[in-house]
Structures are given as C-alpha cells and as structure tokens.
Design an enzyme around this catalytic site. Sequence first.
Site, PDB file in Angstrom:
ATOM      1  N   CYS A 165      72.577 -37.239 120.889  1.00  0.00           N
ATOM      2  CA  CYS A 165      72.265 -36.072 120.058  1.00  0.00           C
ATOM      3  C   CYS A 165      71.370 -35.052 120.749  1.00  0.00           C
ATOM      4  CB  CYS A 165      71.627 -36.540 118.764  1.00  0.00           C
ATOM      5  SG  CYS A 165      72.602 -37.824 117.983  1.00  0.00           S
ATOM      6  N   HIS A 297      64.683 -31.456 114.636  1.00  0.00           N
ATOM      7  CA  HIS A 297      65.821 -32.369 114.785  1.00  0.00           C
ATOM      8  C   HIS A 297      66.317 -32.714 113.374  1.00  0.00           C
ATOM      9  CE1 HIS A 297      68.473 -35.238 116.531  1.00  0.00           C
ATOM     10  NE2 HIS A 297      67.870 -36.279 116.002  1.00  0.00           N
ATOM     11  N   GLU A 308      59.126 -37.252 112.811  1.00  0.00           N
ATOM     12  CA  GLU A 308      59.135 -35.931 113.437  1.00  0.00           C
ATOM     13  C   GLU A 308      58.012 -35.062 112.864  1.00  0.00           C
ATOM     14  OE1 GLU A 308      62.841 -33.759 113.220  1.00  0.00           O
ATOM     15  OE2 GLU A 308      62.148 -32.272 114.687  1.00  0.00           O
ATOM     16  N   LYS A 329      70.606 -28.706 110.202  1.00  0.00           N
ATOM     17  CA  LYS A 329      71.647 -29.742 110.029  1.00  0.00           C
ATOM     18  C   LYS A 329      72.080 -29.834 108.572  1.00  0.00           C
ATOM     19  CE  LYS A 329      70.764 -32.740 114.012  1.00  0.00           C
ATOM     20  NZ  LYS A 329      69.567 -32.163 114.674  1.00  0.00           N
ATOM     21  N   HIS A 334      75.405 -32.643 111.435  1.00  0.00           N
ATOM     22  CA  HIS A 334      74.903 -33.142 112.713  1.00  0.00           C
ATOM     23  C   HIS A 334      76.071 -33.245 113.689  1.00  0.00           C
ATOM     24  CE1 HIS A 334      72.825 -34.942 115.866  1.00  0.00           C
ATOM     25  NE2 HIS A 334      72.186 -35.917 115.246  1.00  0.00           N
ATOM     26  N   PHE A 393      69.488 -40.999 119.898  1.00  0.00           N
ATOM     27  CA  PHE A 393      69.501 -42.458 119.923  1.00  0.00           C
ATOM     28  C   PHE A 393      69.261 -42.886 121.368  1.00  0.00           C
ATOM     29  CE2 PHE A 393      72.444 -43.236 116.030  1.00  0.00           C
ATOM     30  CZ  PHE A 393      71.339 -43.206 115.200  1.00  0.00           C
TER      31      PHE A 393
END
Lengths: 405, 93
Positions: A165, A297, A308, A329, A334, A393
Amino acid sequence: MPRRVVITGVGIISALGHDLAENWDALCQGRSAIRPLEGVDGSRVNLKIQNAAQVRGFDPLKHFEGGKDAQLDRFAQFSVVAARQAFRDCGIDLTAELREQTAIICGSAVGGQSAIEAGFEDLWVNGRGRVHPLTIPKTMANAGASHIAMDLGLCGPAFTVSTACSSANHAIGSAFRMVRDGEAEMAVTGGSEAFFTVGMLKAWEAMRVISPDTCRPFSKDRKGMILGEGGAMMILEPLEAAKARGARIYAEVCGFGMTADAHHLTQPTVEGPARAMVAALREAGLAPEEIGYINAHGTGTPGNDPIESRAIRAVFAAHADKLGVSSTKSLHGHALGAAGALEAIATLLALCKGVLPPTANFTERDPECDLDYIPNQSRPAQVGAALSNSFAFGGLNAVLAFRSL
Amino acid sequence: MPDPVAEKVIATLASVKRIPAESITLETNLQEMGIDSLDVFSLLFELENAFKISIPDDDVRSIKTVNDIVEGVKKLLAAAPPETSMGSTSPAS
C-alpha cells in the site's frame, strides 16, 4: 544546491472519475464512490465482500486500438491512460533528448491479477491444458511502466516499485529524488492498481480487514477498509525548467521519508510512521508548524487509525490540534499500490485550490482518534505545506511532503 | 465454397486485432497487416482452443500468410483426432 522539483502535469482515473476535473469535483464535494461490487461473480465461493470503489464505465477500446487493449491488463491500461493525461496536462513538447532523460517510476502492489487469475481458472476450473500466452507480460508488475515507455516513447530510467500500500509513495519519492539529483530531467510517476478478481477478493476477505458496509476512517464505528482501483500519474520537473517554459505548477514535491517498522506483518507501530513523517519534514526543510494538512493513510481499520493519530501527535505535538487531517480513502477506496498517487493528487487539491478534502462517512468521534479529520465536508483553507502518508503491510512507511508555490 | 477452417481463422484474427473480418483474405500477409509475434501467439491460443489441437512451436516459425495458418490447422486436424480436454468438467466456454 539541489534542484527544486515541481509537479506540472497530473492524470488520474479512479472510482471518482475518469479525469482530474471529475476527481477534484468529487473530492471537493465529499462524494464517495463506494458502491455495491460489480462484475465479480463470487456466488460459487460465498464471497462476502459486497461494496467497493470501482472504476465504472471504462472502455479500453476507446483508449487502445488494433487489439492493443488485450495486451494490457486493466492496471496497466490505467497506467497508460493516466500518463497520457498527465503529459497532455503539462503541455511539454518532448524532444528526442528529453525523451532519453525522462524517468518512469510506477507503483503497483499486485500487478496484473486479472490475467494470472484467468490463466489459473483455465487450468484448474475449465480443464484447459493451456494458459493464454500473454499471461506473463500482462501479469508482471512492471507492465505499467513498460507500456507508458512504449506509448509515449520515453527511454530514460524506468522501473516499478512494489511495496504493497506504500508503492506509489515510494515511487513518487524515488522520482522526486532522481529529478532533484539530476539523474533525470523529468519524470512520470505515480501508481496504478486493478485487482477485482474473485481470488484477490477472497484473499482480502480472509484478512478480516474489509468493512461490510462502507469506509469510515477515524470514526468510532469504523469497520475496516473498502477496496478501490485506479491509476494516477504526475509529471515532475525541475522548478527552473518549469518556470523557463512558463508551465503551470501545481505544487512542489519537497520531501520524502521512508522507514520500516521491523515489527509485524500487519500491526503498525507509532514509531515507524512517526519517523517517516519526521524524515519527510527534515528533507523538506519544513518545521512541523508549517504543515497545514495531512492526507492520512487512514484505512478505516480499527488498527490503523488510532496508531496513525498517535504518530501524528508524536510528530506535531501541540500543532497536531491545528492540522486538518483527512482520509480520502473514504471517497476513492483503498487502491493499494495506486493509493499514494490518488492521495497525492488530493493533497495537490488542498495546496493549489485551497480546499481540504474531507473524511467521508464520518459519524462519531472516537476518543482514540483525537484530531480534526475534516468530517464529511471539504473545508476552504490556504495551507502552505502538506504531508501525504502511506503505510504498507509489512511495516513499510512512506511519507511525501508538498509545498505550495 | 465456404471453408469453415478458413472462416474460423479469419474470424479469430479479426477478433484479436479488433478489425473487420472482411479486411482479411487468405493471401493477407501477417507482417504487412501489423500482426506482431504477440498477436500470433494470441491467435494460436484461440485456434488451439477452438479446434482442440496443439500447434507445435516448429510449425509457428514458418507462418507468413493467413493461408499458412489455415493449412497448418488443417494438417493438424487431419493428422490426429481432436485432443480431449484435461479434467472431468466440461469447458465453460
């Protein structure tokens, strides 16, 4: 003295629209593109994912002639469509010399999934003893970069970055440094992704991170992410070159920070993302107080959003309360390896239009997410500088810093 | 006299290149009409499926015209019965 690098062209195709104007309009209006999933028959395998942010009404035949469309997987088609738009937008006349000095750096997390999955379906489901001969060149993650090179006749350094990502942010950051350091005179960079296949969706379903309804980043009742797709590319060139040709400048790319959590495959840390933000600020020569907006994010998962938020607070201290922080998003989904590119464009909107895009679908404050997330409605605000966060990830973090000019 | 093999080859080629079948004849030279090696591979894949044959790599190298493909397919059809598909389920096509 390193060169300053600016964005002079933008191209985008996402669930929000097929060009920049449509995307900016949807971002400004806070109009989410999350809808019931279409075009994927998961009935045989009890697919539970019901909603997604898909690019609708895209006809490859309108963009590729003579059967070329069949040589590109959907993700690579998005790459080329976005790159063509970006070049048209930047208005440059490509000389032979410039073609050789233009880099192409693209992000993609999973490459051409439709092609490989169709091949395996032929083998294992349809009982055919052969797989389509273009399966390999359509699946390869560098297909986007390669097709941009062939389509636009660009012969400089070209490669694909694949960091899940964070792919597009790593790509854009790498392109920024190549142009800054004189390794390229121009770069087309961004990301593209298209992975709505039964197999990929079942794999995401198994991770238990997909929301059953919609994406509500930072909202107390958030239930996970909503997958998206698309492609976004931008043209980077030195500030002096852009000025000399009288180019329209969207913003300056001024910093890039990347770190690894070295912790866990899927659980983020506060420290890794915080160090990436600090590194981006340091390279940009920006004080935390100069940042007015962060495109987070913000996946909308229970795990990401509080961590975050804490990372932002760790970096910005008291100034964190003066920041506008949103996750777009919630609007475009996403899009994995394209996410950073879609979000970089949302960040440009904040800088050059003076509009901070909102976090859509926000219903309820979460005590663990205690920042200003620009809930549901965009906000007029002139900000001088902004960050765009991407965390992957595997714990790979990439943060871009932009400055308005 | 309609030739079903030729018709199928031309229809498949037209589909691969997204051009009208009427623009293709048996004499059409593949290179001259902008058919590159990837197009040929895609075409052969479709023909292998359509005729249930397996086209050896050696036969591919000598292909220059549409008729070369038609003749090659006919030769393979005459030489062997159509191959049976793998597995017990019927193809979904």
